[in-house]
Every structure is written in structure tokens, then in C-alpha cells.
Design a protein around this motif. Structure first.
Motif, short mmCIF file in Angstrom:
data_model
loop_
_atom_site.label_atom_id
_atom_site.label_comp_id
_atom_site.label_asym_id
_atom_site.label_seq_id
_atom_site.Cartn_x
_atom_site.Cartn_y
_atom_site.Cartn_z
N GLY A 1 34.69 38.47 44.75
CA GLY A 1 33.62 37.76 45.45
C GLY A 1 32.96 38.49 46.61
O GLY A 1 32.14 37.92 47.31
N TRP A 2 33.29 39.75 46.83
CA TRP A 2 32.66 40.52 47.89
C TRP A 2 31.32 41.05 47.40
O TRP A 2 31.14 41.33 46.23
CB TRP A 2 33.54 41.70 48.32
CG TRP A 2 34.76 41.25 49.07
CD1 TRP A 2 35.95 40.88 48.52
CD2 TRP A 2 34.89 41.09 50.47
NE1 TRP A 2 36.82 40.51 49.51
CE2 TRP A 2 36.20 40.62 50.72
CE3 TRP A 2 34.04 41.30 51.55
CZ2 TRP A 2 36.68 40.36 52.00
CZ3 TRP A 2 34.51 41.05 52.83
CH2 TRP A 2 35.81 40.59 53.04
N GLU A 3 30.37 41.20 48.32
CA GLU A 3 29.06 41.75 48.00
C GLU A 3 28.70 42.83 49.02
O GLU A 3 29.12 42.77 50.16
CB GLU A 3 27.98 40.66 48.07
CG GLU A 3 28.19 39.54 47.09
CD GLU A 3 27.15 38.44 47.25
OE1 GLU A 3 26.36 38.47 48.22
OE2 GLU A 3 27.12 37.55 46.40
N ARG A 4 27.90 43.78 48.57
CA ARG A 4 27.36 44.77 49.51
C ARG A 4 26.50 44.03 50.51
O ARG A 4 25.76 43.12 50.15
CB ARG A 4 26.52 45.81 48.78
CG ARG A 4 27.30 46.69 47.85
CD ARG A 4 27.82 47.88 48.58
NE ARG A 4 28.51 48.78 47.64
CZ ARG A 4 29.38 49.67 48.04
NH1 ARG A 4 29.66 49.80 49.30
NH2 ARG A 4 29.97 50.44 47.16
N GLY B 1 45.24 51.49 49.67
CA GLY B 1 45.63 50.80 50.90
C GLY B 1 46.22 49.42 50.63
O GLY B 1 45.51 48.51 50.26
N PRO B 2 47.54 49.25 50.79
CA PRO B 2 48.15 47.96 50.49
C PRO B 2 47.74 46.85 51.46
O PRO B 2 47.84 45.68 51.11
CB PRO B 2 49.65 48.24 50.57
CG PRO B 2 49.77 49.45 51.42
CD PRO B 2 48.52 50.25 51.18
N GLY B 3 47.26 47.19 52.64
CA GLY B 3 46.88 46.17 53.61
C GLY B 3 45.83 45.21 53.09
O GLY B 3 45.98 43.98 53.19
N LEU B 4 44.77 45.73 52.51
CA LEU B 4 43.72 44.88 51.96
C LEU B 4 44.26 44.07 50.79
O LEU B 4 43.95 42.89 50.63
CB LEU B 4 42.51 45.70 51.52
CG LEU B 4 41.37 44.91 50.89
CD1 LEU B 4 40.82 43.86 51.85
CD2 LEU B 4 40.26 45.84 50.42
N CYS B 5 45.08 44.68 49.97
CA CYS B 5 45.65 43.98 48.81
C CYS B 5 46.44 42.76 49.26
O CYS B 5 46.31 41.67 48.70
CB CYS B 5 46.56 44.90 48.03
SG CYS B 5 45.72 46.33 47.35
N LEU B 6 47.28 42.92 50.27
CA LEU B 6 48.09 41.81 50.76
C LEU B 6 47.21 40.72 51.38
O LEU B 6 47.47 39.53 51.21
CB LEU B 6 49.13 42.31 51.74
CG LEU B 6 50.20 43.21 51.13
CD1 LEU B 6 51.08 43.81 52.21
CD2 LEU B 6 51.04 42.44 50.12
N SER C 1 46.99 36.83 50.09
CA SER C 1 47.17 35.72 51.03
C SER C 1 46.01 34.73 50.95
O SER C 1 46.21 33.52 51.01
CB SER C 1 47.29 36.28 52.45
OG SER C 1 47.39 35.24 53.37
N GLU C 2 44.82 35.25 50.81
CA GLU C 2 43.64 34.38 50.73
C GLU C 2 43.52 33.68 49.38
O GLU C 2 43.26 32.49 49.30
CB GLU C 2 42.38 35.19 50.98
CG GLU C 2 41.14 34.35 50.82
CD GLU C 2 39.89 35.16 50.65
OE1 GLU C 2 38.83 34.56 50.76
OE2 GLU C 2 39.98 36.37 50.38
N LYS C 3 43.70 34.43 48.30
CA LYS C 3 43.47 33.89 46.96
C LYS C 3 44.63 33.06 46.43
O LYS C 3 44.44 32.19 45.59
CB LYS C 3 43.19 35.03 45.97
CG LYS C 3 41.91 35.79 46.26
CD LYS C 3 40.71 34.92 45.96
CE LYS C 3 39.43 35.69 46.13
NZ LYS C 3 38.26 34.87 45.82
N LEU C 4 45.85 33.33 46.89
CA LEU C 4 47.04 32.62 46.40
C LEU C 4 47.85 32.09 47.58
O LEU C 4 49.00 32.50 47.79
CB LEU C 4 47.90 33.56 45.55
CG LEU C 4 47.20 34.21 44.36
CD1 LEU C 4 48.11 35.25 43.72
CD2 LEU C 4 46.78 33.17 43.35
N PRO C 5 47.28 31.19 48.37
CA PRO C 5 48.00 30.70 49.56
C PRO C 5 49.31 30.02 49.16
O PRO C 5 49.39 29.34 48.15
CB PRO C 5 47.02 29.70 50.18
CG PRO C 5 46.08 29.32 49.09
CD PRO C 5 46.01 30.49 48.16
N ALA D 1 49.23 41.96 39.84
CA ALA D 1 49.84 40.63 39.98
C ALA D 1 48.79 39.61 40.39
O ALA D 1 48.74 38.50 39.86
CB ALA D 1 50.98 40.68 41.00
N LEU D 2 47.92 39.98 41.33
CA LEU D 2 46.88 39.06 41.79
C LEU D 2 45.92 38.69 40.68
O LEU D 2 45.67 37.52 40.41
CB LEU D 2 46.10 39.69 42.96
CG LEU D 2 44.86 38.93 43.43
CD1 LEU D 2 45.23 37.54 43.95
CD2 LEU D 2 44.13 39.73 44.50
#
Length: 127
Positions: free
Chosen positions: A27-30, A57-62, A66-70, A109-110
């Protein structure tokens, strides 16, 4: 999502096109005509930092998990064959995924969880 999952399973490092496909699928857009800024729901991120590359970068993945699968839990394990990630909901393992990099395993997994989330298919027992 199947194409992205397949590409993530073979990812070995930075891949700008795959990173962009991941962000777009989530869902991200330029932002405007900028090639360096992304926006979604009023949140802006600037490309170029390692954290923005979801392949390295695992930081963005995590943060995306967190956002998509609370309320879900990730169990991350690093083994000699590579990292693996299990996604838990309640007492059940929803999915277990291995990849060549930790960020790719998290994203696999996500994406698999998102693609099966509404169909009620449990992918196996916890353990």
C-alpha cells in the motif's frame, strides 16, 4: 502476491525492484514525482536508508508485520541452513518460512499470512 513470494524465496541481497514491489503491494506509493520518498496513510519514508530496503533491512520488515498483523508473534531462528520465521496466532503456528536472508523470511511469512488470513486455513500446529 505469489510472484512476490517466489521472488523473495530466491532473494540473496539488495534488489531495488523487489523492494519497490513489496512496498507497492503493502500500500505504499511514491510521493509525488520523487524517486526517493514513499508515503502511506500520512507516513513518509525516504529511500536510501538500509532500513527502507525490505530485502536487506529487517527493521522495516518487522514494522510492516506489526502493522499488518497486529497481535501476532514471530519466532525467528537463525540456523546453519539460513533463517526461518514462524508466525503464531493464539496457540497455532500459522506458517513457517525459510529464506536466504532474515528480512526475506519475515516478508515471506507476512505475505503468506496476508494471502491466507481470511480463509481460516491453519498451516500446522505450534512446535
Amino acid at each position: 502476491m505469489t510472484d512476490i513470494i517466489t521472488r523473495l524465496e530466491g532473494a540473496e541481497g539488495a534488489d531495488r525492484e523487489l523492494a519497490e514491489a513489496v512496498l507497492v503491494a503493502l500500500g505504499w506509493e511514491r510521493e509525488g514525482d520523487s524517486a526517493l520518498r514513499w508515503v502511506r496513510n500520512g507516513i513518509r519514508i525516504r529511500e536510501g536508508a538500509a532500513i527502507l530496503d525490505p530485502i536487506t533491512g529487517p527493521g522495516l520488515c518487522l514494522a510492516l508485520v506489526s502493522e499488518k498483523l497486529p497481535g501476532s508473534e514471530l519466532d525467528v531462528r537463525i540456523r546453519s541452513g539460513g533463517p526461518s520465521v514462524a508466525w503464531y496466532v493464539g496457540d497455532h503456528t500459522w506458517s513457517i518460512h525459510e529464506a536466504k536472508t532474515l528480512p526475506a523470511a519475515i516478508l515471506i511469512a507476512l505475505f503468506k499470512a496476508l494471502s491466507t488470513e481470511g480463509d481460516g486455513q491453519d498451516q500446522g500446529g505450534k512446535g
